[in-house]
Scaffold this motif. Structure first.
Motif, mmCIF file in Angstrom:
data_model
loop_
_atom_site.group_PDB
_atom_site.id
_atom_site.type_symbol
_atom_site.label_atom_id
_atom_site.label_comp_id
_atom_site.label_asym_id
_atom_site.label_seq_id
_atom_site.Cartn_x
_atom_site.Cartn_y
_atom_site.Cartn_z
ATOM 1 N N THR A 265 0.737 -1.404 0.051
ATOM 2 C CA THR A 265 0.185 0.114 0.203
ATOM 3 C C THR A 265 1.111 1.155 -0.223
ATOM 4 O O THR A 265 1.767 1.347 0.884
ATOM 5 N N ARG B 273 1.115 4.805 0.385
ATOM 6 C CA ARG B 273 0.542 6.744 0.387
ATOM 7 C C ARG B 273 1.208 7.417 -0.023
ATOM 8 O O ARG B 273 2.042 7.892 0.467
ATOM 9 N N GLU C 118 1.126 12.360 -0.093
ATOM 10 C CA GLU C 118 -0.375 12.967 0.537
ATOM 11 C C GLU C 118 0.459 14.553 -0.240
ATOM 12 O O GLU C 118 2.137 14.660 0.439
ATOM 13 N N PRO D 207 -4.587 13.978 -0.189
ATOM 14 C CA PRO D 207 -3.905 12.291 -0.868
ATOM 15 C C PRO D 207 -4.242 11.794 -2.227
ATOM 16 O O PRO D 207 -4.979 12.513 -3.339
ATOM 17 N N TYR E 230 -5.559 8.874 -4.338
ATOM 18 C CA TYR E 230 -5.751 7.402 -4.244
ATOM 19 C C TYR E 230 -5.539 7.048 -5.514
ATOM 20 O O TYR E 230 -4.457 6.589 -5.727
ATOM 21 N N TYR F 193 5.396 4.227 3.197
ATOM 22 C CA TYR F 193 4.354 2.626 3.078
ATOM 23 C C TYR F 193 5.602 1.494 3.909
ATOM 24 O O TYR F 193 5.527 2.342 4.789
#
Length: 375
Positions: A167, A169, A171, A181, A183, A201
Motif C-alpha cells: 500500500t 500512501r 499526500e 491525498p 488515491y 509505505y
C-alpha cells in the motif's frame, strides 16, 4: 437422348453423380449431441418430472467440455494471457478465510448491543479498520482492475500487469496544513501538487525500494514517450528521506487544451543495491529533452533486480500555476492547444426548397452580414 446414356451404363462406362452426391458432408470430429437417444422409442426415456431437476441437469451438461465451439466462444474469444510481473506472494487458503469470516459473523450475532444499535440505525462503523482490512484482502485486486481500466499497464508496461501488494500512501501538504491525498485516479490540481509529497509505505527492515513519478500523457513531441517528474532510488526500508534522489521533483505542467493527464507513482522493491548511474539527471534538471523517459525501458534494464510492488496515481489538468512552471522553471513559452472545428456541412442548395425553415437561404450566403426580417 436417354438411349446413349442407357447404353453407356450397360457397357460399364464411368458413372457420374449429381451435385448432391458431390457435396459430401465431412464426418464430425466427435460425438454429436443426443446421439445415444433412440428416437423411435421416446416414451421409454426418463421423465424430468420437475423444471428444477431439468434445469440442474441442463446446467451440468452445459459445463461439460465439447469438441465444438459455441456461438458465444466464436463471438467472444478469450483474450491472450497477460504477463504477471508482480511480487510473489503466498496463497491464502480459502477454507481458512471462510472459517475466520464465519467466526466474526457469529460473534457479531451474539453481540446484543451491536444488534440493537443496528436495528435503531445508530451503529458506528470503524472506517479505518474497514480500509485496513480491505487493503490486506481484496484491495490490491481492485487497484489492479482500476489501473487496467485507466490504461496504466498498457501505456507503461506494454500490457504486462502486476498486483500492488504494498500500500503506497502519497499526500501533498498545503499551506493551511491541509493534506491532499493521492488515491487511484482522483483529481489533484497542479497548484496543489507544486511541491514534493510525503510518501509512506510498510517495509521490512533491510529492504530497498525505488519510487518514480511519471506522466505518460504530457509529452509535447512524441506521444509514445513520457516525462519523468521524480525518481528516488535505493531507499532503505520506509526511510524515504535516506534514499538517493536521481531526478529531483518537477511540478505537473499539463498544457492548456490537452485535457486530463495521469501522474503515476510506482514503487519497486529491489533485491539488492542497484547502480542507477545511467539514469542520473543533473541538478537542477529543467530540460524536457533530458526528462524524456520510458518506464518500460527502465524496468527492462533493471528487471532482474527489482519488481513493481506499489501503485498510486492522480489526474490533473491545466490551471494558472502551469504558466509559472513553463515561464520560470522550464524557461519556455507556454504551449496552448485548441480544437479546430471543421466547417458546418450544408447539403447543396435547392432551387425550390420545400418544407424548409425561413432562414434556409442564410446557410448559403457568401457574406457574414446580418440579415434582417422576421424569423
Amino acid at each position: 437422348m436417354a438411349a446413349p446414356l442407357l447404353l453407356a451404363a450397360r457397357c460399364g462406362a464411368r458413372r457420374f453423380g449429381t451435385a448432391a452426391a458431390l457435396c459430401k458432408r465431412a464426418a464430425p470430429l466427435g460425438p454429436m449431441p443426443n446421439e445415444d437417444i433412440d428416437v423411435s422409442n421416446l416414451e421409454a426415456l426418463e421423465k424430468y418430472r420437475s423444471f428444477t431437476r431439468y434445469f440442474k441437469l441442463a446446467e451440468k451438461e452445459s459445463r461439460r467440455p465439447r469438441w465444438w465451439k459455441t456461438y458465444w466462444q466464436h463471438t467472444n474469444p478469450q483474450p491472450e494471457p497477460k504477463t504477471d510481473i508482480s511480487l510473489p506472494r503466498a496463497k491464502l487458503l480459502q477454507a481458512k478465510e471462510i472459517k475466520k469470516r464465519k467466526k466474526i459473523l457469529r460473534e457479531n450475532h451474539q453481540n446484543t448491543e451491536m444488534e440493537r444499535a443496528a436495528r435503531l440505525r445508530t451503529v458506528l462503523i470503524p472506517l479505518t479498520e474497514v480500509r485496513t482490512e480491505w487493503e490486506k484482502s481484496s484491495g490490491p485486486f481492485h487497484k489492479r482492475r482500476v489501473a487496467e481500466h485507466c490504461g496504466i499497464f498498457r501505456d507503461l508496461f506494454k500490457g504486462a500487469t502486476f498486483i500492488p501488494w504494498v500500500t503506497l500512501r502519497v499526500e501533498y501538504s498545503q499551506e493551511d496544513e491541509h493534506l491532499v491525498p493521492v488515491y487511484y485516479g482522483n483529481m489533484v490540481t497542479p497548484s496543489e501538487a507544486s511541491g514534493p509529497p510525503a510518501v509512506s509505505y510498510e517495509a521490512d527492515k533491510g529492504s530497498l525500494w525505488t519510487l518514480l513519478l511519471t506522466n505518460p500523457d504530457g509529452h509535447l513531441r512524441d506521444t509514445g514517450s513520457e516525462y519523468l517528474h521524480w525518481l528516488v532510488t535505493n531507499i532503505p526500508g520506509n526511510d524515504f528521506k535516506s534514499g538517493k534522489e536521481i531526478c529531483h521533483y518537477l511540478p505537473p505542467f499539463p498544457a492548456m487544451g490537452t485535457g486530463y493527464h495521469r501522474f503515476i507513482f510506482l514503487l519497486f522493491k529491489q533485491d539488492c543495491p542497484i547502480d542507477f548511474s545511467e539514469d542520473v539527471r543533473p541538478m537542477p534538471c529543467h530540460s524536457l529533452k533530458m526528462r524524456t523517459f520510458s518506464t518500460f525501458d527502465f524496468y527492462r534494464k533493471h528487471e532482474d533486480a527489482m519488481t513493481p510492488a506499489g501503485l498510486a496515481f492522480f489526474q490533473c489538468q491545466w490551471d494558472s500555476s502551469v504558466t509559472g512552471v513553463f515561464h520560470q522553471l522550464l524557461n519556455m513559452r507556454e504551449p496552448v492547444f485548441e480544437f479546430v472545428r471543421p466547417p458546418v456541412y450544408h447539403p447543396p442548395q435547392l432551387k425550390f426548397p420545400r418544407h424548409q425553415p425561413l432562414r434556409y437561404l442564410d446557410r448559403y450566403r457568401s457574406t457574414q452580414e446580418p440579415t434582417y426580417g422576421i424569423y
